[in-house]
Design a protein around this motif. Structure first.
Motif, PDB file in Angstrom:
ATOM      1  N   LEU A   2       0.667  -1.181   0.152  1.00  0.00           N
ATOM      2  CA  LEU A   2       0.166  -0.022  -0.174  1.00  0.00           C
ATOM      3  C   LEU A   2       0.838   1.235   0.051  1.00  0.00           C
ATOM      4  CD1 LEU A   2      -2.707   1.514   0.666  1.00  0.00           C
ATOM      5  CD2 LEU A   2      -2.235   1.341   3.268  1.00  0.00           C
ATOM      6  N   LEU A   3       0.579   2.118  -0.894  1.00  0.00           N
ATOM      7  CA  LEU A   3       0.971   3.549  -0.608  1.00  0.00           C
ATOM      8  C   LEU A   3       0.048   4.543  -0.461  1.00  0.00           C
ATOM      9  CD1 LEU A   3       3.726   5.184  -1.112  1.00  0.00           C
ATOM     10  CD2 LEU A   3       3.091   5.658  -3.542  1.00  0.00           C
ATOM     11  N   LEU A   4       0.358   5.221   0.669  1.00  0.00           N
ATOM     12  CA  LEU A   4      -0.749   5.983   1.153  1.00  0.00           C
ATOM     13  C   LEU A   4      -0.135   7.522   1.477  1.00  0.00           C
ATOM     14  CD1 LEU A   4      -3.532   6.162   2.664  1.00  0.00           C
ATOM     15  CD2 LEU A   4      -2.261   5.837   4.877  1.00  0.00           C
ATOM     16  N   HIS A  12       1.262   9.159  13.286  1.00  0.00           N
ATOM     17  CA  HIS A  12      -0.081   8.900  13.540  1.00  0.00           C
ATOM     18  C   HIS A  12      -0.432   8.175  11.985  1.00  0.00           C
ATOM     19  CE1 HIS A  12      -4.498  10.103  13.760  1.00  0.00           C
ATOM     20  NE2 HIS A  12      -4.558   8.969  13.681  1.00  0.00           N
ATOM     21  N   VAL A  13       0.177   8.492  10.984  1.00  0.00           N
ATOM     22  CA  VAL A  13       0.069   7.777   9.812  1.00  0.00           C
ATOM     23  C   VAL A  13       0.330   6.315   9.892  1.00  0.00           C
ATOM     24  CG1 VAL A  13       0.376   7.692   7.393  1.00  0.00           C
ATOM     25  CG2 VAL A  13      -0.037   9.749   8.206  1.00  0.00           C
ATOM     26  N   VAL A  14       1.790   5.973  10.313  1.00  0.00           N
ATOM     27  CA  VAL A  14       2.247   4.838  10.587  1.00  0.00           C
ATOM     28  C   VAL A  14       1.347   3.951  11.581  1.00  0.00           C
ATOM     29  CG1 VAL A  14       4.527   3.759  11.719  1.00  0.00           C
ATOM     30  CG2 VAL A  14       4.578   5.589   9.980  1.00  0.00           C
ATOM     31  N   ALA A  15       1.219   4.701  12.704  1.00  0.00           N
ATOM     32  CA  ALA A  15       0.111   3.970  13.640  1.00  0.00           C
ATOM     33  C   ALA A  15      -0.975   3.421  12.822  1.00  0.00           C
ATOM     34  CB  ALA A  15      -0.200   4.890  14.847  1.00  0.00           C
ATOM     35  N   MET A  16      -1.759   4.188  11.867  1.00  0.00           N
ATOM     36  CA  MET A  16      -3.148   3.922  11.283  1.00  0.00           C
ATOM     37  C   MET A  16      -2.774   2.760  10.565  1.00  0.00           C
ATOM     38  SD  MET A  16      -5.423   6.748   9.811  1.00  0.00           S
ATOM     39  CE  MET A  16      -4.034   7.319   8.315  1.00  0.00           C
ATOM     40  N   VAL A  17      -1.974   2.678   9.940  1.00  0.00           N
ATOM     41  CA  VAL A  17      -1.689   1.611   8.547  1.00  0.00           C
ATOM     42  C   VAL A  17      -1.426   0.238   9.360  1.00  0.00           C
ATOM     43  CG1 VAL A  17      -1.105   2.959   6.736  1.00  0.00           C
ATOM     44  CG2 VAL A  17       0.783   2.075   8.077  1.00  0.00           C
ATOM     45  N   GLU A  18      -0.423   0.423  10.536  1.00  0.00           N
ATOM     46  CA  GLU A  18      -0.066  -0.696  11.215  1.00  0.00           C
ATOM     47  C   GLU A  18      -1.176  -1.205  12.093  1.00  0.00           C
ATOM     48  OE1 GLU A  18       3.457  -0.049  13.282  1.00  0.00           O
ATOM     49  OE2 GLU A  18       4.637  -0.167  11.574  1.00  0.00           O
ATOM     50  N   GLN A  19      -2.017  -0.210  12.667  1.00  0.00           N
ATOM     51  CA  GLN A  19      -3.462  -0.895  13.419  1.00  0.00           C
ATOM     52  C   GLN A  19      -4.284  -1.681  12.317  1.00  0.00           C
ATOM     53  OE1 GLN A  19      -5.437   2.004  15.967  1.00  0.00           O
ATOM     54  NE2 GLN A  19      -7.274   1.477  14.862  1.00  0.00           N
ATOM     55  N   ALA A  20      -4.252  -1.249  10.876  1.00  0.00           N
ATOM     56  CA  ALA A  20      -5.057  -1.976  10.084  1.00  0.00           C
ATOM     57  C   ALA A  20      -4.440  -3.291   9.460  1.00  0.00           C
ATOM     58  CB  ALA A  20      -5.323  -1.199   8.822  1.00  0.00           C
ATOM     59  N   GLY A  21      -3.180  -3.462   9.966  1.00  0.00           N
ATOM     60  CA  GLY A  21      -2.683  -5.083   9.720  1.00  0.00           C
ATOM     61  C   GLY A  21      -1.694  -4.824   8.691  1.00  0.00           C
ATOM     62  N   PHE A  22      -1.085  -4.035   8.444  1.00  0.00           N
ATOM     63  CA  PHE A  22       0.122  -3.569   7.457  1.00  0.00           C
ATOM     64  C   PHE A  22       1.251  -3.496   8.449  1.00  0.00           C
ATOM     65  CE2 PHE A  22      -3.569  -1.769   5.033  1.00  0.00           C
ATOM     66  CZ  PHE A  22      -3.088  -2.496   3.657  1.00  0.00           C
ATOM     67  N   ARG A  23       2.532  -3.758   7.636  1.00  0.00           N
ATOM     68  CA  ARG A  23       3.798  -3.317   8.153  1.00  0.00           C
ATOM     69  C   ARG A  23       4.494  -2.314   7.635  1.00  0.00           C
ATOM     70  NH1 ARG A  23       9.193  -4.124   7.286  1.00  0.00           N
ATOM     71  NH2 ARG A  23       8.720  -5.290   5.168  1.00  0.00           N
ATOM     72  N   THR A  24       4.919  -1.225   8.157  1.00  0.00           N
ATOM     73  CA  THR A  24       5.425  -0.109   7.509  1.00  0.00           C
ATOM     74  C   THR A  24       6.809  -0.362   6.761  1.00  0.00           C
ATOM     75  OG1 THR A  24       4.341   1.264   8.924  1.00  0.00           O
ATOM     76  CG2 THR A  24       6.299   2.315   7.482  1.00  0.00           C
ATOM     77  N   VAL A  25       6.978  -0.014   5.740  1.00  0.00           N
ATOM     78  CA  VAL A  25       8.102  -0.379   5.189  1.00  0.00           C
ATOM     79  C   VAL A  25       9.088   1.016   4.893  1.00  0.00           C
ATOM     80  CG1 VAL A  25       9.437  -0.925   2.707  1.00  0.00           C
ATOM     81  CG2 VAL A  25       7.175  -1.918   3.491  1.00  0.00           C
ATOM     82  N   ALA A  69       3.086  13.278   3.704  1.00  0.00           N
ATOM     83  CA  ALA A  69       3.764  12.063   3.840  1.00  0.00           C
ATOM     84  C   ALA A  69       3.305  11.168   2.737  1.00  0.00           C
ATOM     85  CB  ALA A  69       3.512  11.785   5.359  1.00  0.00           C
ATOM     86  N   LEU A  70       4.069  10.263   2.320  1.00  0.00           N
ATOM     87  CA  LEU A  70       3.947   9.408   1.643  1.00  0.00           C
ATOM     88  C   LEU A  70       4.575   7.855   2.432  1.00  0.00           C
ATOM     89  CD1 LEU A  70       5.174   9.573  -2.156  1.00  0.00           C
ATOM     90  CD2 LEU A  70       2.917   9.549  -1.257  1.00  0.00           C
ATOM     91  N   THR A  71       3.475   7.389   2.590  1.00  0.00           N
ATOM     92  CA  THR A  71       3.991   5.727   3.402  1.00  0.00           C
ATOM     93  C   THR A  71       3.719   4.674   2.785  1.00  0.00           C
ATOM     94  OG1 THR A  71       3.253   7.236   5.404  1.00  0.00           O
ATOM     95  CG2 THR A  71       3.546   4.675   5.803  1.00  0.00           C
ATOM     96  N   LEU A  72       4.750   4.001   2.573  1.00  0.00           N
ATOM     97  CA  LEU A  72       4.831   2.509   1.896  1.00  0.00           C
ATOM     98  C   LEU A  72       4.626   1.541   3.110  1.00  0.00           C
ATOM     99  CD1 LEU A  72       4.972   1.040  -0.780  1.00  0.00           C
ATOM    100  CD2 LEU A  72       7.519   0.930  -0.288  1.00  0.00           C
TER     101      LEU A  72
END
Length: 279
Positions: free
Chosen positions: A148-150, A250-263, A272-275
């Motif tokens: 995911l790229l957010l 907050h963006v990192v916490a949001m994606v990880e709460q949904a089941g992703f691992r931040t790259v 911010a662009l978060t992969l």
């Protein structure tokens, strides 16, 4: 769609230009981190220019690109931007994000990883529970190793945010008022467009811009197709949209709460662009 594209060109609305710069500068890094990539999905492609900027740095070879949007006009525009690339198979889905993802997940897929783009800080239009639910839907449409790229807009000084959402040229006002135009044309409503004005409010406690339409007087509005009969008082508001702003953490916490691992995360000028990937 046309009004939003006009907003994206305004000097006070920096989201689109900042995100495009980040995509152009980091495209090679992004593709190196999601190699080998065979499928790309963009939820809400808009004009397609940001996607084209990203794809210009991709490794050579065929790729399937799925575009998901409720706007047929936006899909047509994005498709035209990508049409000159013979290695791309572009598949439009005129649907909500959730329905488009479900349709994609049921179809055939080439070997390799899938990258889903949620750009333009579209995530900010969901309230926190809605954003979590949406990201979980995105995660549920993925296989292990997909990514995911957010893109997310970060909180800024109130004056800057209000200029972006209540611009001096009145384009954002026209975008907001267009909801009443659409209700009149599609739901047989009888909104008096001269009876409402646009107002943007920064709610610091909730970290969101709120878009409202304010009634200028006491008035009665009928919306037959929705079986509504409403009396507005002077100063009463219709809350039409929210745009949440974040911190990078907050963006990192949001994606990880949904089941992703931040790259990786890249940020620049308040964006911010978060992969992240599906573990």
């Amino acid at each position: 769609s046309a009004l939003f594209e006009a907003i994206c060109r305004l000097p006070w609305y920096q989201i689109t230009r900042t995100e495009q710069r980040l995509l152009e500068r980091r495209a090679r890094d992004i593709f190196s981190l999601v190699h080998p990539l065979s499928t790309l999905v963009e939820l809400g492609p808009g004009s397609g220019l940001k996607l084209a900027a990203l794809l210009s740095a991709r490794p050579a070879g065929p790729m399937t690109v799925h575009l998901v949007d409720v706007s047929g006009a936006a899909l047509d525009a994005a498709g035209r931007v990508l049409a000159s690339d013979a290695d791309l198979v572009v598949v439009p889905h005129e649907a909500t994000y959730e329905a488009g993802l479900a349709e994609i997940s049921r179809g055939p897929r080439a070997r390799g990883r899938m990258l889903t783009l949620v750009l333009g800080s579209n995530i900010g239009n969901f309230d926190p529970p809605g954003a979590d639910a949406f990201l979980r839907v995105v995660r549920g449409a993925m296989s292990k190793g997909d990514a995911l790229l957010l893109g997310a807009d970060l909180a800024k000084p109130e004056a800057d945010l209000l200029l972006a959402y209540d611009d001096p040229l009145g384009v954002t006002s026209a975008f907001n008022m267009n909801l009443l135009v659409r209700a009149n044309g599609e739901l047989d409503a009888d909104f008096d467009l001269g009876g409402f004005v646009h107002r943007a409010i920064w709610n610091a406690d909730a970290s969101r811009i709120e878009m409202h339409l304010v009634s200028l007087r006491q008035q009665r509005v009928r919306v037959p197709a929705a079986d509504l009969d409403i009396t507005f008082e002077a100063g009463e508001m219709i809350w039409t949209e929210s745009s949440y702003k974040y911190s990078a953490g907050h963006v990192v916490a949001m994606v990880e709460q949904a089941g992703f691992r931040t790259v990786h995360q890249w940020s620049e000028d308040g964006f911010a662009l978060t992969l992240a990937e599906a573990p």
